[in-house]
Enzyme design. Structure first.
Site, PDB file in Angstrom:
ATOM      1  N   ASN B 101       0.979  -4.278   6.213  1.00  0.00           N
ATOM      2  CA  ASN B 101       0.870  -2.743   6.551  1.00  0.00           C
ATOM      3  C   ASN B 101      -0.518  -2.537   7.359  1.00  0.00           C
ATOM      4  OD1 ASN B 101      -0.621  -3.739   4.412  1.00  0.00           O
ATOM      5  ND2 ASN B 101      -0.807  -1.840   3.217  1.00  0.00           N
ATOM      6  N   ASP B 312      -3.500  -9.565  -4.400  1.00  0.00           N
ATOM      7  CA  ASP B 312      -3.386  -8.069  -3.881  1.00  0.00           C
ATOM      8  C   ASP B 312      -4.623  -7.710  -3.308  1.00  0.00           C
ATOM      9  OD1 ASP B 312      -2.205  -5.707  -2.862  1.00  0.00           O
ATOM     10  OD2 ASP B 312      -1.474  -5.118  -4.924  1.00  0.00           O
TER      11      ASP B 312
END
Lengths: 312, 436
Positions: B101, B312
């Site tokens: 992303n 993450d």
């Protein structure tokens, strides 16, 4: 042995931060300020030379007017700023806005904002006192205080009363502040409404959830209806307003379950025929206009107290 | 960077779960490869070799973080491939898999090649690009998996957003088989989570914040497990955070489904209470959950239901974080705190040291099908040295990442990586060994 009480709050961010002692003190102060608004010359010099900014990121008529009247009757200099809600859209962050205002040395900033917690963010970054005039779906402390003032005025007490709050509990900062405030003062708060509008874990804030409206209203001393915020609905919460009105609206027949001397409240603005019928809204049990009157007194008290006015 | 042709790491506690080894030993690195492993004191220091005495601290295969956001291309003010891999090295990681992303999205071979070229030139860790499941991660058309794979992508994911369309997810699982690419699921049923900013429950009600229910995650995990089983393909579930998610994966594994799962250190270290008074550094997606969820995540790590710990790592600047809570960006940085947070579970006897290394190195390598994860002789010398007793405060000034959006700032930790080697090259030196 009792220590001498002092009101120690610099900001009014929510009912969560106030103790029952604080609340009683504010309501007592508000009662003494109420008389000022009945004088032919409705002004006292108490806050002369103080600057109050009303920073409203959401449309508001009565709350803003109420704050402004309160500040002016205390002789403060008031300024109103209406801003667009999203910081992204207006290209300036809330912190930048706050710092710019703070550079002009205001004493109090009254803020309304669609984001929960924005008054807390403001309070962290500026020196002035902050009053929360409604943040997102979090709190609206001055509304809860004026509601409690009205109840105390009409019932002579708050402790031991049964308060029924009916309607959209999920999106109502008024409900949240009232649940916290009334519970702290020893009242029992029952809530009811469509299950889609009762938020997760509201019991842990002190409310008793009644699936049936009639159970909430039964033997209640106070029945408060909340505004159905048609503009705020993000998901399918209600089939129709008509169905809401017939199953959750306050009407004469429902009120027969309440105590005969129960009072009816609404934070306004009312959707007549939805949250309550017109005869109930305008009937002799309704104290809706007293709420508005007391709003000015409560806000005068708040302005006075956070400016350290403990030396009357 | 210092590069030594020959380096002897002596007297470390070698923890190498791939070879079921946990014992004191020496490791000789020659020309970027692990050339010899022996008992402590058994390998003599060759002439002109650098020699480091580890005095019993841990010598483990290089850690692999299979879920990070490096932000390049597109958001270089938050992180770059250079700064992100430097951060990884400081946290003990020798390799990272970076999510697609970015801007532009890594949904084609050009972006994948760009990332790998940058990583080769400036990286302090190996970088494994993850391509997008769908073009622009919009969830409507499949991305070019063949070209992504040929360019070097190791998996596909639309991480950051779910694949809402079940048919597209089915097709992704099917077509990824042609190119031997793993599908990584960001499990979120967005009609339930839309506009939510923290875990739904009494606390979100009290704070007046719109909640994200646990079922938003669980429903999507169930869908993706069902689809993967139906088409007979493996699936990896990213960042699981709830008790029921752990249970769904446990049951699927018992049935024999080819599913793997990761969680992040914040889900086993913090609960929703960390949101406190609107602390945007505790805002991420999925959100921090409640104590019973945290306990279930810990149990899943212990009993093998959860295969990997991934950070993450999601850098954001003050512009995205120092704003109203509901308008703040999701995500926290995590590369520098994963080791100490996982060591805390070892000290609580939830994980053995070997299990910790499995979760942070061996399993991520196996799941992604990449090299590393072991100290077997002949493997590339991707090595991490961890001092489990070293105390440090994670202070804002010491943050290596370009961003400092961590809820752990100011925490006092025990244990951290002190030396990181990628292919024999020192990428992080907390021992002061760079000078000879």
């Amino acid at each position: 042995m009792e220590f001498e009480y002092r009101f120690q709050h610099k900001h009014i961010l929510g009912m969560e931060e106030l103790s029952s002692r604080d609340i009683t003190f504010i309501l007592d102060a508000a009662e003494s300020f109420k008389e000022i608004s009945q004088r032919p010359i409705k002004k006292v010099p108490t806050l002369r030379g103080k600057t109050v900014i009303h920073l409203f990121f959401e449309p508001s008529t009565r709350t803003r007017l109420s704050f402004e009247i309160a500040a002016k009757r205390m002789s403060a200099d008031t300024f109103n700023i209406s801003a667009s809600t999203s910081s992204a859209k207006k290209g300036e962050t809330l912190i930048d806005t706050a710092k710019n205002l703070a550079s002009m040395n205001p004493d109090i900033i009254v803020i309304r904002h669609s984001s929960s917690g924005s008054p807390h963010l403001l309070a962290k970054h500026i020196r002035a006192s902050v009053i929360n005039a409604g943040d997102g779906t979090h709190e609206h402390p001055s509304q809860a205080l004026l509601d409690m003032m009205t109840v105390r005025e009409k019932k002579g007490r708050i402790a031991g009363l049964k308060i029924a709050i009916i309607g959209d509990i999920s999106h109502s900062r008024v409900a949240h502040s009232n649940i916290l405030g009334f519970t702290k003062m020893g009242a029992k708060v029952h809530v009811s409404g469509p299950a889609t509008l009762i938020p997760a874990g509201i019991e842990q804030m002190g409310a008793i959830v009644c699936p049936r409206v009639a159970d909430a209203v039964e033997d209640a001393d106070v029945v408060m209806a909340l505004r159905i915020q048609q503009e705020r609905q993000l998901d399918p919460l209600l089939p129709t307003l008509r169905e809401y009105a017939s199953f959750f609206g306050i009407n004469r027949s429902l009120m027969r379950a309440a105590k005969p001397d129960a009072i009816i409240m609404h934070p306004g603005p009312i959707n007549r025929g939805v949250e309550m019928t017109t005869d109930v809204a305008d009937g002799e049990q309704s104290v809706i206009m007293d709420q508005v009157t007391n709003g000015v007194a409560v806000r005068m008290a708040l302005l006075y107290l956070i400016m350290g006015g403990d030396d009357r | 960077m210092t590069f030594r042709h020959t380096l002897l790491l002596r007297n470390g506690r070698i923890i190498d779960p791939a070879n079921t080894i946990d014992e004191p030993g020496d490791l000789l690195v020659i020309d970027g490869m692990i050339s010899q492993r022996g008992k402590a004191g058994s390998i003599a220091c060759p002439p002109e070799a650098a020699c480091i005495d580890l005095q019993g601290i841990w010598l483990v295969p290089g850690l692999i973080d299979m879920h990070v956001h490096l932000r390049e291309p597109g958001e270089e003010y938050k992180e770059t491939i250079a700064s992100g891999t430097r951060t990884a090295a400081a946290g003990g990681f020798t390799a990272v898999a970076c999510m697609p992303n970015t801007n532009p999205v890594n949904d084609n071979q050009s972006v994948t090649s760009f990332i790998l070229t940058k990583a080769a030139a400036e990286g302090a860790a190996r970088v494994y690009p993850v391509g997008a499941i769908s073009k622009n991660s919009r969830g409507t058309e499949l991305a070019e998996y063949g070209e992504l794979k040929r360019a070097g992508a190791v998996a596909v994911s639309d991480d950051g957003r779910p694949v809402a369309n079940s048919q597209l997810m089915r097709r992704a699982l099917e077509y990824s088989g042609n190119h031997d690419l793993l599908v990584i699921s960001h499990a979120e049923e967005s009609s339930l989570s839309e506009n939510g900013v923290m875990n739904e429950g009494p606390l979100s009600t009290r704070l007046g914040l719109r909640g994200i229910p646990t079922v938003a995650e669980e429903i999507m995990i169930y869908r993706d497990l069902a689809l993967a089983e139906y088409v007979g393909r493996p699936i990896h579930i990213a960042h699981i955070s709830t008790r029921e998610s752990v249970d769904l994966i446990r049951r699927a594994k018992r049935k024999g489904c080819r599913v793997t799962a990761e969680t992040a250190p914040h889900y086993f270290s913090l609960t929703e209470e960390a949101v406190g008074i609107y602390n945007t550094r505790a805002k991420m997606n999925p959100p921090l959950r409640r104590a019973d969820d945290m306990a279930a995540i810990r149990e899943g790590l212990r009993d093998g239901t959860i295969d990997a710990i991934a950070t993450d790592h999601a850098p954001h600047s003050a512009m995205e974080k120092d704003v109203e809570f509901d308008q703040a960006a999701n995500g926290i940085i995590g590369l520098e705190t994963a080791v100490p947070l996982t060591l805390a579970l070892v000290r609580e006897n939830i994980l053995t040291p070997a299990r910790m290394i499995e979760l942070l190195s061996l399993q991520p390598a196996r799941i992604l099908g990449v090299a590393g994860g072991t100290l077997t002789e002949g493997s590339p010398a991707d090595i991490t040295v961890i001092d489990p007793e070293k105390k440090f405060v994670y202070a804002k000034e010491d943050v290596v990442s370009k961003s400092c959006n961590s809820p752990f700032l100011g925490w006092e930790f025990t244990g951290r990586a002190v030396l990181t080697l990628v292919g024999g090259r020192i990428t992080f030196d907390g021992l002061g060994q760079t000078e000879n």
